[in-house]
Motif scaffolding. Structure first.
Motif, PDB file in Angstrom:
ATOM      1  N   TRP A  94      11.812  -8.503  77.730  1.00 45.01           N
ATOM      2  CA  TRP A  94      12.399  -9.301  78.809  1.00 45.01           C
ATOM      3  C   TRP A  94      12.614 -10.744  78.375  1.00 45.01           C
ATOM      4  O   TRP A  94      13.616 -11.370  78.736  1.00 45.01           O
ATOM      5  CB  TRP A  94      11.538  -9.211  80.070  1.00 45.01           C
ATOM      6  CG  TRP A  94      11.697  -7.887  80.749  1.00 45.01           C
ATOM      7  CD1 TRP A  94      10.866  -6.812  80.672  1.00 45.01           C
ATOM      8  CD2 TRP A  94      12.792  -7.476  81.566  1.00 45.01           C
ATOM      9  NE1 TRP A  94      11.370  -5.757  81.386  1.00 45.01           N
ATOM     10  CE2 TRP A  94      12.541  -6.137  81.960  1.00 45.01           C
ATOM     11  CE3 TRP A  94      13.952  -8.104  82.011  1.00 45.01           C
ATOM     12  CZ2 TRP A  94      13.416  -5.432  82.774  1.00 45.01           C
ATOM     13  CZ3 TRP A  94      14.826  -7.383  82.831  1.00 45.01           C
ATOM     14  CH2 TRP A  94      14.555  -6.074  83.204  1.00 45.01           C
ATOM     15  N   ARG A  97      15.719 -10.789  76.280  1.00 44.75           N
ATOM     16  CA  ARG A  97      16.904 -10.611  77.133  1.00 44.75           C
ATOM     17  C   ARG A  97      17.256 -11.917  77.839  1.00 44.75           C
ATOM     18  O   ARG A  97      18.416 -12.329  77.859  1.00 44.75           O
ATOM     19  CB  ARG A  97      16.656  -9.506  78.161  1.00 44.75           C
ATOM     20  CG  ARG A  97      17.898  -9.202  78.961  1.00 44.75           C
ATOM     21  CD  ARG A  97      17.673  -8.133  80.023  1.00 44.75           C
ATOM     22  NE  ARG A  97      18.953  -7.856  80.639  1.00 44.75           N
ATOM     23  CZ  ARG A  97      19.575  -8.670  81.489  1.00 44.75           C
ATOM     24  NH1 ARG A  97      19.039  -9.828  81.830  1.00 44.75           N
ATOM     25  NH2 ARG A  97      20.753  -8.349  81.989  1.00 44.75           N
ATOM     26  N   ASP A  98      16.252 -12.593  78.380  1.00 40.81           N
ATOM     27  CA  ASP A  98      16.495 -13.857  79.084  1.00 40.81           C
ATOM     28  C   ASP A  98      17.028 -14.930  78.129  1.00 40.81           C
ATOM     29  O   ASP A  98      17.935 -15.697  78.483  1.00 40.81           O
ATOM     30  CB  ASP A  98      15.204 -14.350  79.756  1.00 40.81           C
ATOM     31  CG  ASP A  98      14.774 -13.461  80.922  1.00 40.81           C
ATOM     32  OD1 ASP A  98      15.605 -12.670  81.425  1.00 40.81           O
ATOM     33  OD2 ASP A  98      13.597 -13.556  81.315  1.00 40.81           O
ATOM     34  N   GLU A 101      20.707 -14.116  77.109  1.00 39.71           N
ATOM     35  CA  GLU A 101      21.592 -14.364  78.244  1.00 39.71           C
ATOM     36  C   GLU A 101      21.761 -15.864  78.495  1.00 39.71           C
ATOM     37  O   GLU A 101      22.862 -16.354  78.731  1.00 39.71           O
ATOM     38  CB  GLU A 101      21.045 -13.671  79.490  1.00 39.71           C
ATOM     39  CG  GLU A 101      21.982 -13.715  80.679  1.00 39.71           C
ATOM     40  CD  GLU A 101      21.480 -12.848  81.819  1.00 39.71           C
ATOM     41  OE1 GLU A 101      22.181 -11.889  82.167  1.00 39.71           O
ATOM     42  OE2 GLU A 101      20.388 -13.144  82.352  1.00 39.71           O
ATOM     43  N   SER A 108      22.610  -6.389  77.115  1.00 37.58           N
ATOM     44  CA  SER A 108      22.596  -5.279  78.069  1.00 37.58           C
ATOM     45  C   SER A 108      21.417  -5.391  79.028  1.00 37.58           C
ATOM     46  O   SER A 108      20.516  -6.211  78.855  1.00 37.58           O
ATOM     47  CB  SER A 108      22.484  -3.946  77.311  1.00 37.58           C
ATOM     48  OG  SER A 108      21.167  -3.759  76.805  1.00 37.58           O
ATOM     49  N   GLU A 109      21.436  -4.523  80.010  1.00 37.02           N
ATOM     50  CA  GLU A 109      20.253  -4.322  80.851  1.00 37.02           C
ATOM     51  C   GLU A 109      19.193  -3.624  79.995  1.00 37.02           C
ATOM     52  O   GLU A 109      19.480  -3.143  78.901  1.00 37.02           O
ATOM     53  CB  GLU A 109      20.622  -3.448  82.067  1.00 37.02           C
ATOM     54  CG  GLU A 109      21.701  -4.036  82.949  1.00 37.02           C
ATOM     55  CD  GLU A 109      21.300  -5.370  83.555  1.00 37.02           C
ATOM     56  OE1 GLU A 109      20.094  -5.578  83.827  1.00 37.02           O
ATOM     57  OE2 GLU A 109      22.189  -6.220  83.763  1.00 37.02           O
ATOM     58  N   VAL A 110      17.969  -3.538  80.497  1.00 32.97           N
ATOM     59  CA  VAL A 110      16.926  -2.788  79.802  1.00 32.97           C
ATOM     60  C   VAL A 110      17.184  -1.305  80.047  1.00 32.97           C
ATOM     61  O   VAL A 110      17.359  -0.875  81.191  1.00 32.97           O
ATOM     62  CB  VAL A 110      15.520  -3.191  80.279  1.00 32.97           C
ATOM     63  CG1 VAL A 110      14.453  -2.326  79.605  1.00 32.97           C
ATOM     64  CG2 VAL A 110      15.261  -4.672  79.989  1.00 32.97           C
ATOM     65  N   ILE A 111      17.261  -0.546  78.968  1.00 27.34           N
ATOM     66  CA  ILE A 111      17.585   0.878  79.031  1.00 27.34           C
ATOM     67  C   ILE A 111      16.347   1.704  78.696  1.00 27.34           C
ATOM     68  O   ILE A 111      15.670   1.451  77.698  1.00 27.34           O
ATOM     69  CB  ILE A 111      18.721   1.230  78.030  1.00 27.34           C
ATOM     70  CG1 ILE A 111      19.928   0.297  78.201  1.00 27.34           C
ATOM     71  CG2 ILE A 111      19.114   2.697  78.142  1.00 27.34           C
ATOM     72  CD1 ILE A 111      20.615   0.368  79.530  1.00 27.34           C
ATOM     73  N   HIS A 117      12.071   1.641  75.313  1.00 24.49           N
ATOM     74  CA  HIS A 117      12.914   0.860  76.223  1.00 24.49           C
ATOM     75  C   HIS A 117      13.641  -0.142  75.347  1.00 24.49           C
ATOM     76  O   HIS A 117      13.044  -0.728  74.437  1.00 24.49           O
ATOM     77  CB  HIS A 117      12.077   0.134  77.273  1.00 24.49           C
ATOM     78  CG  HIS A 117      11.411   1.060  78.241  1.00 24.49           C
ATOM     79  ND1 HIS A 117      10.458   0.631  79.138  1.00 24.49           N
ATOM     80  CD2 HIS A 117      11.548   2.393  78.460  1.00 24.49           C
ATOM     81  CE1 HIS A 117      10.053   1.651  79.868  1.00 24.49           C
ATOM     82  NE2 HIS A 117      10.696   2.740  79.461  1.00 24.49           N
ATOM     83  N   ILE A 119      17.069  -3.157  74.708  1.00 19.86           N
ATOM     84  CA  ILE A 119      18.216  -3.980  75.093  1.00 19.86           C
ATOM     85  C   ILE A 119      19.143  -4.039  73.888  1.00 19.86           C
ATOM     86  O   ILE A 119      18.699  -3.858  72.747  1.00 19.86           O
ATOM     87  CB  ILE A 119      17.817  -5.408  75.544  1.00 19.86           C
ATOM     88  CG1 ILE A 119      17.074  -6.161  74.433  1.00 19.86           C
ATOM     89  CG2 ILE A 119      17.029  -5.358  76.842  1.00 19.86           C
ATOM     90  CD1 ILE A 119      16.832  -7.638  74.744  1.00 19.86           C
TER      91      ILE A 119
END
Length: 200
Positions: A94, A97-98, A101, A108-111, A117, A119
């Motif tokens: 996370w 990801r932050d 972004e 991407s979203e977390v998949i 899991h 990104i």
């Protein structure tokens, strides 16, 4: 058989080492641990984890590759789809990801892939990258599984190496015949070139 401990380094190409450093070192937090070069050529190494690196050659004229979705089928000459970096926990995923972004890059979203899991994103060179966090209780390294609906006969032979499929070594190289030739990276340890970080 050799004992493998991981990938020492992946070697990629870039036409803009500065943008590459900004992304891999400053955004993702991977230390730039070695740099070789001269005008028109650079070879830099970023530390993923101890003993594991991603390296870049900077060559004039290299252009970013067109972005292509990770795992999207391709045709023609292809040798690479994407590289996935393992992270320690969900919070790391996370956090990355932050950060990506916030930097204005697509991520991407977390998949949820069941056993990991992930990104997905791209570096400035268009290289498709993934960051993955293991789902510990579902790690196939503990109990390998093959759920391909139509595996080949070679695949059905199992997860471990199958003996006798390659010619045996008839004459191993004796220690007194083992010669190691000098390569380009020797300049990192020879002291013959200026180290810009130690002697600015």
């Amino acid at each position: 058989m050799a004992k493998y401990y991981g990938i020492h380094h992946l070697a990629m190409a870039t036409g803009d080492m500065d943008a590459t450093i900004r992304f891999w070192r400053d955004l993702l937090g991977m230390r730039l641990v070695a740099g070789l070069g001269k005008p028109g050529y650079r070879h830099y190494f970023f530390e993923i984890s101890p003993g594991h690196h991603i390296a870049f050659f900077e060559w004039p004229g290299v252009e970013p590759v067109p972005e292509r979705d990770h795992g999207q089928p391709a045709a023609g000459p292809v040798v690479f789809d994407h590289v996935s970096f393992g992270v320690g926990c969900e919070d790391d995923l996370w956090d990355l990801r932050d950060r990506i972004e916030a930097a204005g890059s697509w991520v991407s979203e977390v998949i949820d892939h069941g056993f990991i899991h992930s990104i997905y994103s791209f570096d400035p060179n268009g290289i498709p990258i993934e960051f993955s966090c293991r789902v510990e209780e579902e790690d196939p390294a503990h109990i390998p599984r093959m759920v391909d609906s139509s595996p080949s006969s070679v695949t059905r032979e199992g997860p471990g190496p199958v003996a006798g499929k390659w010619p045996a070594v008839v004459r191993p190289t004796p220690p007194d015949e083992r010669e190691i030739f000098p390569g380009e990276g020797r300049e990192l340890v020879s002291g013959q070139r200026k180290d810009w970080w130690r002697n600015p």
